[in-house]
Write a protein that holds these residues in place. Structure first.
Motif, PDB file in Angstrom:
ATOM      1  N   ASP A  15      30.805  49.895 -11.607  1.00 60.53           N
ATOM      2  CA  ASP A  15      31.870  49.018 -12.091  1.00 60.53           C
ATOM      3  C   ASP A  15      32.184  49.188 -13.578  1.00 60.53           C
ATOM      4  O   ASP A  15      32.570  48.240 -14.248  1.00 60.53           O
ATOM      5  N   HIS A  40      25.130  50.472 -10.958  1.00 63.96           N
ATOM      6  CA  HIS A  40      24.584  49.604  -9.913  1.00 63.96           C
ATOM      7  C   HIS A  40      24.478  50.381  -8.602  1.00 63.96           C
ATOM      8  O   HIS A  40      25.488  50.871  -8.075  1.00 63.96           O
ATOM      9  N   ARG A  99      26.077  45.530   0.139  1.00 64.20           N
ATOM     10  CA  ARG A  99      27.301  45.145  -0.578  1.00 64.20           C
ATOM     11  C   ARG A  99      28.497  45.111   0.363  1.00 64.20           C
ATOM     12  O   ARG A  99      29.359  44.250   0.253  1.00 64.20           O
ATOM     13  N   ARG A 102      28.791  41.938   2.007  1.00 61.67           N
ATOM     14  CA  ARG A 102      29.137  40.782   1.168  1.00 61.67           C
ATOM     15  C   ARG A 102      30.612  40.762   0.770  1.00 61.67           C
ATOM     16  O   ARG A 102      31.242  39.696   0.770  1.00 61.67           O
ATOM     17  N   GLY A 132      31.925  46.239  -6.800  1.00 63.47           N
ATOM     18  CA  GLY A 132      31.201  45.091  -7.336  1.00 63.47           C
ATOM     19  C   GLY A 132      32.157  43.963  -7.659  1.00 63.47           C
ATOM     20  O   GLY A 132      33.383  44.137  -7.620  1.00 63.47           O
ATOM     21  N   ARG A 133      31.578  42.814  -7.991  1.00 65.59           N
ATOM     22  CA  ARG A 133      32.422  41.657  -8.305  1.00 65.59           C
ATOM     23  C   ARG A 133      33.399  41.917  -9.454  1.00 65.59           C
ATOM     24  O   ARG A 133      34.512  41.369  -9.433  1.00 65.59           O
ATOM     25  N   PHE A 153      34.919  35.148 -13.050  1.00 64.23           N
ATOM     26  CA  PHE A 153      33.504  34.858 -12.784  1.00 64.23           C
ATOM     27  C   PHE A 153      33.223  33.377 -12.962  1.00 64.23           C
ATOM     28  O   PHE A 153      32.621  32.738 -12.104  1.00 64.23           O
ATOM     29  N   LYS A 167      23.993  38.868  -1.668  1.00 63.92           N
ATOM     30  CA  LYS A 167      23.812  40.060  -0.836  1.00 63.92           C
ATOM     31  C   LYS A 167      22.313  40.226  -0.604  1.00 63.92           C
ATOM     32  O   LYS A 167      21.513  39.736  -1.384  1.00 63.92           O
ATOM     33  N   HIS A 249      30.648  48.380 -19.938  1.00 59.27           N
ATOM     34  CA  HIS A 249      31.454  48.501 -18.715  1.00 59.27           C
ATOM     35  C   HIS A 249      32.884  48.949 -19.040  1.00 59.27           C
ATOM     36  O   HIS A 249      33.769  48.805 -18.200  1.00 59.27           O
ATOM     37  N   LYS A 253      34.595  44.897 -19.461  1.00 57.52           N
ATOM     38  CA  LYS A 253      34.009  43.981 -20.459  1.00 57.52           C
ATOM     39  C   LYS A 253      34.470  44.461 -21.830  1.00 57.52           C
ATOM     40  O   LYS A 253      33.702  45.078 -22.579  1.00 57.52           O
TER      41      LYS A 253
HETATM   42  P1  AMP Z   1      27.651  42.688  -8.400  1.00 59.84           P
HETATM   43  O1  AMP Z   1      26.894  43.951  -8.612  1.00 59.84           O
HETATM   44  O2  AMP Z   1      28.815  42.846  -7.502  1.00 59.84           O
HETATM   45  O3  AMP Z   1      26.777  41.525  -8.033  1.00 59.84           O
HETATM   46  O4  AMP Z   1      28.287  42.349  -9.825  1.00 59.84           O
HETATM   47  C1  AMP Z   1      27.461  42.416 -10.918  1.00 59.84           C
HETATM   48  C2  AMP Z   1      28.302  42.681 -12.119  1.00 59.84           C
HETATM   49  O5  AMP Z   1      29.032  41.507 -12.425  1.00 59.84           O
HETATM   50  C3  AMP Z   1      27.470  43.013 -13.355  1.00 59.84           C
HETATM   51  O6  AMP Z   1      28.057  44.105 -14.007  1.00 59.84           O
HETATM   52  C4  AMP Z   1      27.575  41.823 -14.226  1.00 59.84           C
HETATM   53  O7  AMP Z   1      27.579  42.178 -15.571  1.00 59.84           O
HETATM   54  C5  AMP Z   1      28.878  41.207 -13.822  1.00 59.84           C
HETATM   55  N1  AMP Z   1      28.761  39.750 -13.981  1.00 59.84           N
HETATM   56  C6  AMP Z   1      27.879  38.949 -13.364  1.00 59.84           C
HETATM   57  N2  AMP Z   1      28.051  37.667 -13.764  1.00 59.84           N
HETATM   58  C7  AMP Z   1      29.083  37.676 -14.662  1.00 59.84           C
HETATM   59  C8  AMP Z   1      29.748  36.672 -15.445  1.00 59.84           C
HETATM   60  N3  AMP Z   1      29.385  35.380 -15.355  1.00 59.84           N
HETATM   61  N4  AMP Z   1      30.763  37.060 -16.252  1.00 59.84           N
HETATM   62  C9  AMP Z   1      31.130  38.372 -16.335  1.00 59.84           C
HETATM   63  N5  AMP Z   1      30.536  39.361 -15.633  1.00 59.84           N
HETATM   64  C10 AMP Z   1      29.523  39.023 -14.813  1.00 59.84           C
END
Ligand code: AMP
Ligand code: ZN
Ligand code: FE
Ligand code: FE
Length: 280
Positions: A15, A40, A99, A102, A132-133, A153, A167, A249, A253
């Motif tokens: 991501d 990741h 993933r 999820r 990813g998210r 988020f 997940k 990122h 970010k």
């Molecule tokens: P995932 O791997 O899909 O669970 O997403 C994880 C990613 O989401 C990581 O890169 C984290 O840095 C980012 N992340 C998790 N929580 C937050 C948050 N509260 N604000 C911004 N990014 C986040």
């Protein structure tokens, strides 16, 4: 001039917004002495990063970041050599499958909340890499539903928010063992995110050390100077290596720069020498 490094970065293989090649070039432009690629659940960006490193003269360390089952969440970095990083791929394959189970739940929940967003749009945002998210957050942002990835988020995707789904993950002990068995060095990522007191973290590090933990990410973009001091002390106490990184990122970010973090980060090169020494 001090030689600085960054041992926590993400590329388009997961991501991040920069391709592995772009990231390595950017590391050079930022004046770094070395960069680790820690996507990741995938080592899919490593070959390109190593090739770029060789071409332009940048020390590239193959790595990964995986999530372990712990409340709220525990992330573990694995650092490898060019000869060992592929050993971890079978484990990562399973984590990527988790993933895939999820992501549709998150999309469906967002649809129920009234947002028009599809799995296809998210997959396009991720460009075929590990979804990813942050990719889901970016689509919400692109469509004007939120003003930033961060807001997505805070309102929907973080733990405890309405579109959060767990997940399936490895336990911390399994994650440490899988990385070690593959020939890597397991390191606890961003300990400050665990939200523990000094004493609680001290106890946790005792337990994790017994389970095979080899290091902690003592330097991190979200640390205060006091946090970093405490983590370096705990590293010494538990005989753990110290590492550090920005969790870069790219545009996902945008406030975090490679190597420098938010202007508060300076990871000394010596840490890498110790890490490589431990790998032998
Ligand atoms: P995932 O791997 O899909 O669970 O997403 C994880 C990613 O989401 C990581 O890169 C984290 O840095 C980012 N992340 C998790 N929580 C937050 C948050 N509260 N604000 C911004 N990014 C986040
Ligand atoms: Zn990430
Ligand atoms: Fe993380
Ligand atoms: Fe990360």
């Amino acid at each position: 001039m001090d030689r600085i490094i960054d041992l926590h970065t993400h590329t388009t293989a997961s991501d991040g917004s920069m391709s592995p090649g772009e990231l390595v070039k950017h590391a050079k432009a930022c004046g770094l002495a070395a960069v680790a690629v820690t996507d990741h659940d995938t080592v899919g960006g490593i070959v390109e990063a190593l090739e770029a490193g060789q071409r332009i003269g940048m020390d590239v360390i193959p790595g990964i970041e995986i999530s372990a089952d712990y409340k709220p969440e525990m992330h573990i970095l694995g650092f490898f050599s060019q000869d060992t990083y592929q050993n971890i791929e079978p484990v990562l394959m399973q984590l990527r499958k988790n993933r895939e189970e999820r992501n549709p739940k998150i999309i469906q929940k967002l649809n129920e909340l009234g947002f028009e967003i599809s799995m296809g749009e998210v997959a396009r945002e991720a460009k075929g890499s590990v979804i990813g998210r942050p990719h889901i957050a970016k689509v919400l942002f692109n469509k004007g539903y939120v003003k930033s990835v961060h807001e997505a988020f805070d309102r929907f995707l973080a733990g405890g928010r309405p579109a959060y789904f767990k997940k399936d993950k490895l336990t911390p002990g399994q994650a440490l063992k899988e990385i070690s068995d593959a020939g890597g060095i397991p390191v606890l990522a961003h300990p400050v995110h665990l939200g523990l007191t000094y004493k609680q973290l001290d106890d946790l590090l005792g337990d994790l050390s017994k389970a095979g933990l080899k290091g902690i990410e003592a330097y991190y973009v979200d640390n205060s100077a006091e946090d970093t001091g405490n983590l370096l002390r705990l590293a010494i106490k538990h005989e753990l290596l110290a590492t550090g990184g920005s969790d870069f990122h790219g545009s996902f970010k945008p406030d975090i720069e490679l190597g420098r973090g938010r202007g508060n980060l300076k990871v000394p090169y010596e840490l890498l020498e110790k890490l490589k020494g431990a790998a032998q």
